[in-house]
Scaffold this active site. Structure first.
Site, PDB file in Angstrom:
ATOM      1  N   SER A  11     -31.338   7.533  32.073  1.00 57.82           N
ATOM      2  CA  SER A  11     -30.908   8.923  32.264  1.00 57.82           C
ATOM      3  C   SER A  11     -29.393   9.023  32.212  1.00 57.82           C
ATOM      4  CB  SER A  11     -31.411   9.445  33.608  1.00 57.82           C
ATOM      5  OG  SER A  11     -30.773  10.673  33.884  1.00 57.82           O
ATOM      6  N   HIS A  36     -32.728   9.541  28.109  1.00 60.53           N
ATOM      7  CA  HIS A  36     -33.256  10.635  28.921  1.00 60.53           C
ATOM      8  C   HIS A  36     -32.098  11.576  29.247  1.00 60.53           C
ATOM      9  CE1 HIS A  36     -36.275  12.474  31.541  1.00 60.53           C
ATOM     10  NE2 HIS A  36     -35.289  12.689  32.400  1.00 60.53           N
ATOM     11  N   ASP A  38     -31.061  15.087  31.079  1.00 60.91           N
ATOM     12  CA  ASP A  38     -31.479  16.052  32.097  1.00 60.91           C
ATOM     13  C   ASP A  38     -30.674  17.344  31.990  1.00 60.91           C
ATOM     14  OD1 ASP A  38     -33.517  14.640  33.649  1.00 60.91           O
ATOM     15  OD2 ASP A  38     -31.916  13.244  34.144  1.00 60.91           O
ATOM     16  N   MET A  40     -30.122  20.916  33.497  1.00 65.45           N
ATOM     17  CA  MET A  40     -30.366  21.661  34.747  1.00 65.45           C
ATOM     18  C   MET A  40     -29.591  22.969  34.689  1.00 65.45           C
ATOM     19  SD  MET A  40     -30.078  18.623  37.534  1.00 65.45           S
ATOM     20  CE  MET A  40     -30.812  17.006  37.244  1.00 65.45           C
ATOM     21  N   HIS A  69     -35.272  16.552  29.040  1.00 67.54           N
ATOM     22  CA  HIS A  69     -36.039  17.070  30.186  1.00 67.54           C
ATOM     23  C   HIS A  69     -35.350  18.340  30.658  1.00 67.54           C
ATOM     24  CE1 HIS A  69     -37.136  16.166  34.729  1.00 67.54           C
ATOM     25  NE2 HIS A  69     -37.794  17.218  34.260  1.00 67.54           N
ATOM     26  N   MET A  71     -34.935  21.277  33.034  1.00 72.83           N
ATOM     27  CA  MET A  71     -35.234  21.825  34.360  1.00 72.83           C
ATOM     28  C   MET A  71     -34.599  23.205  34.422  1.00 72.83           C
ATOM     29  SD  MET A  71     -34.610  18.249  36.366  1.00 72.83           S
ATOM     30  CE  MET A  71     -33.822  17.538  34.933  1.00 72.83           C
ATOM     31  N   MET A 140     -42.566  13.525  38.229  1.00 70.60           N
ATOM     32  CA  MET A 140     -41.344  13.440  39.030  1.00 70.60           C
ATOM     33  C   MET A 140     -41.650  12.668  40.311  1.00 70.60           C
ATOM     34  SD  MET A 140     -38.962  14.919  37.293  1.00 70.60           S
ATOM     35  CE  MET A 140     -37.764  14.476  38.558  1.00 70.60           C
ATOM     36  N   GLY A 145     -33.427  17.575  40.371  1.00 68.78           N
ATOM     37  CA  GLY A 145     -32.137  18.193  40.645  1.00 68.78           C
ATOM     38  C   GLY A 145     -30.981  17.209  40.721  1.00 68.78           C
ATOM     39  N   PHE A 146     -31.233  16.005  41.217  1.00 67.35           N
ATOM     40  CA  PHE A 146     -30.139  15.058  41.425  1.00 67.35           C
ATOM     41  C   PHE A 146     -30.590  13.634  41.143  1.00 67.35           C
ATOM     42  CE2 PHE A 146     -29.552  18.710  44.141  1.00 67.35           C
ATOM     43  CZ  PHE A 146     -28.235  19.073  43.879  1.00 67.35           C
ATOM     44  N   GLY A 147     -29.672  12.827  40.630  1.00 65.79           N
ATOM     45  CA  GLY A 147     -29.923  11.399  40.506  1.00 65.79           C
ATOM     46  C   GLY A 147     -29.707  10.728  41.853  1.00 65.79           C
ATOM     47  N   GLY A 148     -30.113   9.472  41.946  1.00 67.67           N
ATOM     48  CA  GLY A 148     -29.797   8.671  43.127  1.00 67.67           C
ATOM     49  C   GLY A 148     -30.658   8.919  44.348  1.00 67.67           C
ATOM     50  N   ASP A 180     -40.089   9.528  36.651  1.00 68.43           N
ATOM     51  CA  ASP A 180     -38.666   9.898  36.695  1.00 68.43           C
ATOM     52  C   ASP A 180     -38.202  10.099  38.133  1.00 68.43           C
ATOM     53  OD1 ASP A 180     -36.149  10.940  36.195  1.00 68.43           O
ATOM     54  OD2 ASP A 180     -36.854  12.734  35.158  1.00 68.43           O
ATOM     55  N   GLY A 181     -37.279   9.226  38.557  1.00 65.54           N
ATOM     56  CA  GLY A 181     -36.634   9.399  39.858  1.00 65.54           C
ATOM     57  C   GLY A 181     -36.831   8.196  40.770  1.00 65.54           C
ATOM     58  N   GLY A 182     -35.716   7.601  41.182  1.00 63.37           N
ATOM     59  CA  GLY A 182     -35.787   6.496  42.146  1.00 63.37           C
ATOM     60  C   GLY A 182     -36.406   5.229  41.599  1.00 63.37           C
TER      61      GLY A 182
HETATM   62  C1  DX5 Z   1     -33.701  14.178  38.497  1.00 61.48           C
HETATM   63  C2  DX5 Z   1     -33.654  13.706  37.053  1.00 61.48           C
HETATM   64  C3  DX5 Z   1     -33.729  12.223  36.862  1.00 61.48           C
HETATM   65  C4  DX5 Z   1     -32.624  11.438  37.490  1.00 61.48           C
HETATM   66  C5  DX5 Z   1     -33.074  10.043  37.734  1.00 61.48           C
HETATM   67  O1  DX5 Z   1     -33.884  15.556  38.527  1.00 61.48           O
HETATM   68  O2  DX5 Z   1     -34.721  14.294  36.332  1.00 61.48           O
HETATM   69  O3  DX5 Z   1     -33.823  11.905  35.488  1.00 61.48           O
HETATM   70  O4  DX5 Z   1     -31.481  11.426  36.701  1.00 61.48           O
HETATM   71  O5  DX5 Z   1     -32.022   9.378  38.365  1.00 61.48           O
HETATM   72  P1  DX5 Z   1     -32.224   8.120  39.316  1.00 61.48           P
HETATM   73  O6  DX5 Z   1     -32.810   7.034  38.472  1.00 61.48           O
HETATM   74  O7  DX5 Z   1     -30.834   7.833  39.734  1.00 61.48           O
HETATM   75  O8  DX5 Z   1     -33.147   8.529  40.429  1.00 61.48           O
HETATM   76 ZN    ZN Z   2     -35.264  13.723  34.203  1.00 64.42          ZN
END
Ligand code: DX5
Ligand code: ZN
Length: 222
Positions: A11, A36, A38, A40, A69, A71, A140, A145-148, A180-182
């Site tokens: 991502s 990937h 994102d 938003m 993706h 959102m 998901m 909404g956010f990475g990390g 996707d996520g974590g």
């Molecule tokens: C969250 C995004 C993800 C995100 C994943 O809304 O859709 O793609 O960037 O990031 P990590 O791998 O850091 O959780």
């Molecule tokens: Zn994503």
């Protein structure tokens, strides 16, 4: 499936945006299968990222497919523009679409593969009628909404439920399941064991000192 069949889609949310072209090239040489991306809109999710002009610029340097993706609140209105701007795979949210089947058809007619994503709280059953029109389902494993963020432990069962639904419909071979996520080596292993085909990861890849090793480790985490 062997580990070589697992696709990894880093991502770009975790990339260095001041050096995006270098980041794209770096992640491709580290073994990324897809990018990937994102999008938003600050409404469907609280965060705001970027739109069509940035996708077009990424497309001009990328040699791997763009896994976009969106959102956004109004996918029915804006999705076609993302395909025209370079999305090879376009995934929208079922919660936001007014007519998911019609939109899936539009995206395919424009020449892209189509995916649908679900927030962690949206019932899997809501996909049943649209599933035959899809190429991908994006589960998901965090609130979008956010990475990390941390991987939600409800996600593996949701991956298995989609896999079972596709199998029952006789279309498991045509649907890729992405998560996707974590994602890290431990949550990747869980996800793959429950039927995921694609791992999306930001922090665990772009944030790694050795990105090639990070990608290989995720692929081999099965
Ligand atoms: C969250 C995004 C993800 C995100 C994943 O809304 O859709 O793609 O960037 O990031 P990590 O791998 O850091 O959780
Ligand atoms: Zn994503």
């Amino acid at each position: 499936m062997t580990h070589t069949d697992v696709l990894v889609s880093p991502s770009i949310l975790s990339a260095d945006f001041l050096h995006l072209a270098d980041e794209i090239r770096s992640i491709e040489s580290a073994g990324a299968d897809w990018h990937h991306i994102d999008v938003m809109d600050g409404h469907f999710v609280p965060n705001l990222t970027f739109g069509l002009p940035v996708i077009r610029q990424i497309k001009s340097v990328a040699t791997k497919p763009l896994d976009v993706h969106i959102m956004v609140d109004n996918p029915d209105e804006v999705a076609a523009g993302y395909v025209e701007s370079g999305a090879d795979w376009l995934t929208f949210h079922i919660e936001a679409s007014k007519d998911a089947i019609a939109l899936a058809k539009v995206i395919r007619a424009k020449g892209a593969k189509v995916g649908i994503s679900l927030r962690p709280t949206t019932p899997i059953e809501s996909l049943k009628s649209v599933l035959p029109h899809l190429d991908l389902v994006l589960i998901m494993s965090v609130n979008p909404g956010f990475g990390g963020q941390s991987f939600m432990m409800e996600a593996p069962a949701r991956i298995a439920a989609i896999a079972a639904m596709a199998k029952a419909a006789g279309i498991r071979h045509q649907i890729k399941i992405s998560v996707d996520g974590g994602i890290n080596p431990a949550t990747a292993k869980l996800s793959l064991a429950h039927g995921a085909d694609i791992l999306v990861a930001g922090t665990a890849i772009y944030g790694a000192k050795d990105r090639r090793l990070a990608i290989t480790t995720l692929k081999e985490s099965k």
